[in-house]
Write a protein that holds these residues in place. Structure first.
Motif, PDB file in Angstrom:
ATOM      1  N   GLU A   1       0.831  -1.197   0.000  1.00  0.00           N
ATOM      2  CA  GLU A   1       0.000   0.000   0.000  1.00  0.00           C
ATOM      3  C   GLU A   1       0.870   1.252   0.000  1.00  0.00           C
ATOM      4  O   GLU A   1       2.025   1.235   0.435  1.00  0.00           O
ATOM      5  N   LYS A   2       0.274   2.339  -0.493  1.00  0.00           N
ATOM      6  CA  LYS A   2       0.959   3.624  -0.449  1.00  0.00           C
ATOM      7  C   LYS A   2       0.801   4.222   0.948  1.00  0.00           C
ATOM      8  O   LYS A   2      -0.313   4.333   1.456  1.00  0.00           O
ATOM      9  N   PRO A   3       1.908   4.610   1.601  1.00  0.00           N
ATOM     10  CA  PRO A   3       1.816   5.170   2.958  1.00  0.00           C
ATOM     11  C   PRO A   3       1.180   6.551   2.941  1.00  0.00           C
ATOM     12  O   PRO A   3       1.196   7.249   1.928  1.00  0.00           O
ATOM     13  N   THR A   4       0.622   6.938   4.075  1.00  0.00           N
ATOM     14  CA  THR A   4      -0.045   8.239   4.178  1.00  0.00           C
ATOM     15  C   THR A   4       0.920   9.357   4.559  1.00  0.00           C
ATOM     16  O   THR A   4       0.742  10.503   4.151  1.00  0.00           O
ATOM     17  N   ASP A   5       1.954   9.044   5.331  1.00  0.00           N
ATOM     18  CA  ASP A   5       2.917  10.085   5.712  1.00  0.00           C
ATOM     19  C   ASP A   5       3.875  10.338   4.551  1.00  0.00           C
ATOM     20  O   ASP A   5       4.070   9.506   3.675  1.00  0.00           O
ATOM     21  N   GLU A   6       4.498  11.527   4.560  1.00  0.00           N
ATOM     22  CA  GLU A   6       5.308  11.954   3.420  1.00  0.00           C
ATOM     23  C   GLU A   6       6.802  11.725   3.627  1.00  0.00           C
ATOM     24  O   GLU A   6       7.570  11.831   2.669  1.00  0.00           O
ATOM     25  N   LYS A   7       7.247  11.390   4.807  1.00  0.00           N
ATOM     26  CA  LYS A   7       8.670  11.230   5.057  1.00  0.00           C
ATOM     27  C   LYS A   7       9.168   9.915   4.469  1.00  0.00           C
ATOM     28  O   LYS A   7       8.636   8.840   4.736  1.00  0.00           O
ATOM     29  N   LEU A   8      10.205  10.009   3.614  1.00  0.00           N
ATOM     30  CA  LEU A   8      10.764   8.838   2.966  1.00  0.00           C
ATOM     31  C   LEU A   8      11.953   8.301   3.752  1.00  0.00           C
ATOM     32  O   LEU A   8      12.773   9.076   4.240  1.00  0.00           O
ATOM     33  N   PRO A   9      12.080   6.993   3.878  1.00  0.00           N
ATOM     34  CA  PRO A   9      13.245   6.420   4.564  1.00  0.00           C
ATOM     35  C   PRO A   9      14.508   6.565   3.712  1.00  0.00           C
ATOM     36  O   PRO A   9      14.442   6.824   2.509  1.00  0.00           O
ATOM     37  N   ASP A  10      15.646   6.380   4.338  1.00  0.00           N
ATOM     38  CA  ASP A  10      16.930   6.577   3.657  1.00  0.00           C
ATOM     39  C   ASP A  10      17.371   5.277   2.976  1.00  0.00           C
ATOM     40  O   ASP A  10      18.364   4.655   3.369  1.00  0.00           O
ATOM     41  N   PHE A  11      16.617   4.861   1.948  1.00  0.00           N
ATOM     42  CA  PHE A  11      16.962   3.677   1.164  1.00  0.00           C
ATOM     43  C   PHE A  11      17.162   4.105  -0.295  1.00  0.00           C
ATOM     44  O   PHE A  11      16.412   4.959  -0.788  1.00  0.00           O
ATOM     45  N   PRO A  12      18.133   3.541  -1.004  1.00  0.00           N
ATOM     46  CA  PRO A  12      18.309   3.861  -2.441  1.00  0.00           C
ATOM     47  C   PRO A  12      17.292   3.115  -3.313  1.00  0.00           C
ATOM     48  O   PRO A  12      17.653   2.404  -4.256  1.00  0.00           O
ATOM     49  N   PHE A  13      16.010   3.291  -2.966  1.00  0.00           N
ATOM     50  CA  PHE A  13      14.943   2.539  -3.627  1.00  0.00           C
ATOM     51  C   PHE A  13      14.847   2.872  -5.115  1.00  0.00           C
ATOM     52  O   PHE A  13      14.713   1.978  -5.961  1.00  0.00           O
ATOM     53  N   LEU A  14      14.931   4.173  -5.456  1.00  0.00           N
ATOM     54  CA  LEU A  14      14.796   4.570  -6.854  1.00  0.00           C
ATOM     55  C   LEU A  14      15.924   3.998  -7.703  1.00  0.00           C
ATOM     56  O   LEU A  14      15.697   3.551  -8.830  1.00  0.00           O
ATOM     57  N   ASN A  15      17.135   4.013  -7.182  1.00  0.00           N
ATOM     58  CA  ASN A  15      18.272   3.466  -7.925  1.00  0.00           C
ATOM     59  C   ASN A  15      18.089   1.970  -8.173  1.00  0.00           C
ATOM     60  O   ASN A  15      18.380   1.461  -9.261  1.00  0.00           O
ATOM     61  N   LEU A  16      17.607   1.265  -7.158  1.00  0.00           N
ATOM     62  CA  LEU A  16      17.410  -0.174  -7.290  1.00  0.00           C
ATOM     63  C   LEU A  16      16.322  -0.494  -8.311  1.00  0.00           C
ATOM     64  O   LEU A  16      16.499  -1.366  -9.171  1.00  0.00           O
ATOM     65  N   ILE A  17      15.194   0.211  -8.238  1.00  0.00           N
ATOM     66  CA  ILE A  17      14.101  -0.031  -9.177  1.00  0.00           C
ATOM     67  C   ILE A  17      14.537   0.294 -10.607  1.00  0.00           C
ATOM     68  O   ILE A  17      14.209  -0.430 -11.556  1.00  0.00           O
ATOM     69  N   GLY A  18      15.309   1.365 -10.771  1.00  0.00           N
ATOM     70  CA  GLY A  18      15.801   1.713 -12.106  1.00  0.00           C
ATOM     71  C   GLY A  18      16.689   0.622 -12.686  1.00  0.00           C
ATOM     72  O   GLY A  18      16.572   0.271 -13.865  1.00  0.00           O
ATOM     73  N   SER A  19      17.552   0.066 -11.854  1.00  0.00           N
ATOM     74  CA  SER A  19      18.435  -1.014 -12.308  1.00  0.00           C
ATOM     75  C   SER A  19      17.639  -2.278 -12.627  1.00  0.00           C
ATOM     76  O   SER A  19      17.895  -2.957 -13.629  1.00  0.00           O
TER      77      SER A  19
END
Length: 238
Positions: free
Chosen positions: A8-26
């Protein structure tokens, strides 16, 4: 991906410090280039590029572990007596939390995948047949593109066969009649009817349990995933 996992999409706006975008792009680069078996989980996870949490990160790392253990898999092309382009189309009705369905299709040349896609449908389908019909229209567009490309390369093929596991959607495409269940479908979704009428595409029924395109619409248990990836032409070349 874990079977029946609902992210699910979270309701709060604070993002954790994970390189999620880099991983998904790869992962997306790998999925679109040579690994159709991870196309669905990567497409599903990419919906959370701007609103991810730890559970999304862990799901993405699970895909990484799968790739590590199957890094010897390759798309293997073999010479056949009568090579041709064929397609598979499937949809998973209401798979997403917002009520929309998932489209998945794949095209094979001589039994090995050359083109595939997994994506969420733009509108909410009101039945399984409607979601399958929308998936067939998307597959027909790709079929015509591949047919024209093959002609340009000197490979002549008059009709591309597409398999579907929904007979209602198949009948809607073959018989251009208006029924209470199909009268509201948008005009653009009827593209498949023109393709069938012009004989650019020929539809063939495939039982649900044999539908390889299932791998592009939902997460599967290991035995079925292994079976379907082999049908896509992925072979262990270690």
């Amino acid at each position: 991906m874990e079977v029946n996992l609902k992210l699910e999409k979270p309701t709060d706006e604070k993002l954790p410090d994970f390189p999620f975008l880099n991983l998904i792009g790869s992962l997306m680069y790998i999925a679109t280039a040579t690994r159709p078996d991870i196309m669905y989980p990567v497409s599903h996870l990419s919906q959370f590029n701007t609103c991810f949490r730890k559970e999304h990160w862990l799901a993405a790392k699970r895909v990484l572990r799968y790739l590590k253990h199957t890094k010897s898999l390759n798309l293997v092309f073999q010479k056949t007596a009568d090579p041709c382009i064929s397609g598979l189309s499937d949809a998973n009705w209401g798979n997403c939390l917002d009520g929309r369905s998932y489209t998945g299709f794949c095209f094979l040349y001589s039994g090995t995948a050359i083109s595939w896609e997994a994506k969420k449908q733009r509108t909410v389908a009101q039945s399984t047949a409607e979601s399958e019909y929308m998936a067939l229209s998307e597959a027909a567009k790709e079929a015509l593109h591949l047919k024209n490309l093959a002609d340009h390369l000197g490979i002549r093929q008059n009709t591309v066969e597409i398999e579907t596991d929904n007979q209602a959607a198949q009948n809607w495409a073959i018989n251009p009649i208006v029924t209470p269940k199909s009268k509201h479908i948008a005009l653009k979704e009827h593209f498949i009817r023109d393709a069938v009428h012009n004989k650019d595409v020929q539809l063939k029924y495939c039982p649900t349990e044999d539908m390889t395109a299932d791998v592009f619409t939902k997460s599967l248990a290991a035995p079925k995933l292994i079976l379907f990836r082999e049908k896509l032409g992925l072979r262990d070349c270690s």
